[in-house]
Design a protein around this motif. Sequence first.
Motif, PDB file in Angstrom:
ATOM      1  N   GLN A  60       0.850  -1.185   0.000  1.00  0.00           N
ATOM      2  CA  GLN A  60       0.000   0.000   0.000  1.00  0.00           C
ATOM      3  C   GLN A  60       0.888   1.237   0.000  1.00  0.00           C
ATOM      4  OE1 GLN A  60      -3.841  -0.482   2.391  1.00  0.00           O
ATOM      5  NE2 GLN A  60      -2.498  -1.951   3.427  1.00  0.00           N
ATOM      6  N   HIS A  91      -8.659  -0.338  -4.149  1.00  0.00           N
ATOM      7  CA  HIS A  91      -8.667   0.516  -2.965  1.00  0.00           C
ATOM      8  C   HIS A  91      -7.866   1.794  -3.244  1.00  0.00           C
ATOM      9  CE1 HIS A  91     -10.472  -2.533  -0.258  1.00  0.00           C
ATOM     10  NE2 HIS A  91      -9.838  -3.390  -1.042  1.00  0.00           N
ATOM     11  N   ALA A 110     -12.739   7.788  -2.925  1.00  0.00           N
ATOM     12  CA  ALA A 110     -12.414   6.611  -3.723  1.00  0.00           C
ATOM     13  C   ALA A 110     -12.367   6.963  -5.201  1.00  0.00           C
ATOM     14  CB  ALA A 110     -13.440   5.519  -3.472  1.00  0.00           C
ATOM     15  N   HIS A 117     -14.075  -0.063  -9.011  1.00  0.00           N
ATOM     16  CA  HIS A 117     -13.088   0.308  -7.991  1.00  0.00           C
ATOM     17  C   HIS A 117     -11.778  -0.456  -8.134  1.00  0.00           C
ATOM     18  CE1 HIS A 117     -15.698   2.890  -5.520  1.00  0.00           C
ATOM     19  NE2 HIS A 117     -16.674   2.098  -5.939  1.00  0.00           N
ATOM     20  N   ASP A 172      -6.528  -2.505   5.512  1.00  0.00           N
ATOM     21  CA  ASP A 172      -6.879  -1.627   4.398  1.00  0.00           C
ATOM     22  C   ASP A 172      -6.686  -0.204   4.866  1.00  0.00           C
ATOM     23  OD1 ASP A 172      -7.819  -0.297   2.238  1.00  0.00           O
ATOM     24  OD2 ASP A 172      -9.907  -0.913   2.450  1.00  0.00           O
ATOM     25  N   ALA A 175      -8.163   3.931   2.653  1.00  0.00           N
ATOM     26  CA  ALA A 175      -9.383   4.721   2.849  1.00  0.00           C
ATOM     27  C   ALA A 175      -9.297   5.640   4.056  1.00  0.00           C
ATOM     28  CB  ALA A 175     -10.588   3.792   3.000  1.00  0.00           C
TER      29      ALA A 175
END
Length: 411
Positions: A60, A91, A110, A117, A172, A175
């Motif tokens: 990420q 994501h 997003a 997505h 995650d 976000a």
Amino acid sequence: MNGRYGRGCRLAAALLTVAACQAGPARAVLHPPGAPGRPSGVLTWAASAERMGAGVAGAQYRMIVHTSVGGSAPRIRFTNAFGDRPLTLDHVYAGLRARGAALRPGGNHALTFGGAHRVTVPAGSVAWSDPLPGRVPAGADLAVSLRTPEAGGPASGHELALQTSYTGLGGDLTAEDGGAHWTRTTGAWWYVDAVAVRPDRPATGAVAALGDSLTDGRQSTADRNRRWPDYLARRLHTAGGAVQGVADEGISGDKLLADSAGDGAGQSILHRLDRDVLSQPGVRTVVLFAGVNDLKAHTGVTAAELIAGYRRLAHRAHAAHLCVVAATISPFKGWPEWDRDAEAVRREVNHYLRTRGEFDAVTDFDRTLRDPHDPERLRPRYDGGDHLHPGDRGMRALADSLDLKRLDCAR
């Protein structure tokens, strides 16, 4: 030329833009200006893609990029230009940064790709996101967060970002508005190579600064946006003219003529012109500041060869209705690879640039940076310390020396 920026994307259906390249990074060619796949709008930020280390599945990233021109409906381009297999991203979020890895509360949105997505970018390709709601101001830090659920082989990005960005593993994180879980940093930009906006004035255009490490900003202060294209962006914003956007398309170690093997620089400027300039939305002018790496590589490059390279680039840019501003090659005596032969070629090329009138304008970066007491060297107050790269004051001097009125022409 002033109405040209809006001709871009004519796709009748999906907003997703995946611009296909020829297979293999050394032959990447994107859509020319005005072709389907080139979105409308104007660049507010860009960084030329390079071959990076191996991609990591499940990684990420939260990349921080600095805008030049403000506008609405921002779109972000993701690159797999140097990949040898498809790259999947999901994501994916973007929002204005508050501080560090933290975003302004409630501002992390997003991104979608044709309404989805998740996007898979073929090897050697790029993908534009759908436009986001809202507005991005000039001179703001935009945080682009993404996850790579499927990645491997060479990654694409930009090695010398001179900007602290963030990485994370587990959960995650993309976000989240907050930055508490983004505990690791990176000095590179991964997978992101351009941001475009819909400008407040439809006729607004952008400048692409095309070059090597002197344009990439080496020896300027990190995290302060003190590359010469950054200073130029601030001047253009203050002046309020038709050209507002600035894209820094410099790559450290890059040459005008030859691809580099094994040193990380990759494609030559002539080789990457389509991907980094001609396919980008709203670019009106190219400022070309290149040639010193060709000279100091000791490959025996001649002035005639460099001049032919300048002419080829100008011909291709002019065919795409872009203005070309050529910059003279700055001095580098004191750098270990300097010698009399390279200096003689530099002087011959600069004489050609100053006198032949084959460009829309010439900016004399050599005269700006050289020491009046020893014109083969950088002026000490502008020297970043290695006798090749200007420091912050030198970067500002380059930006200040550009005639803003010559950054737009009728083509």
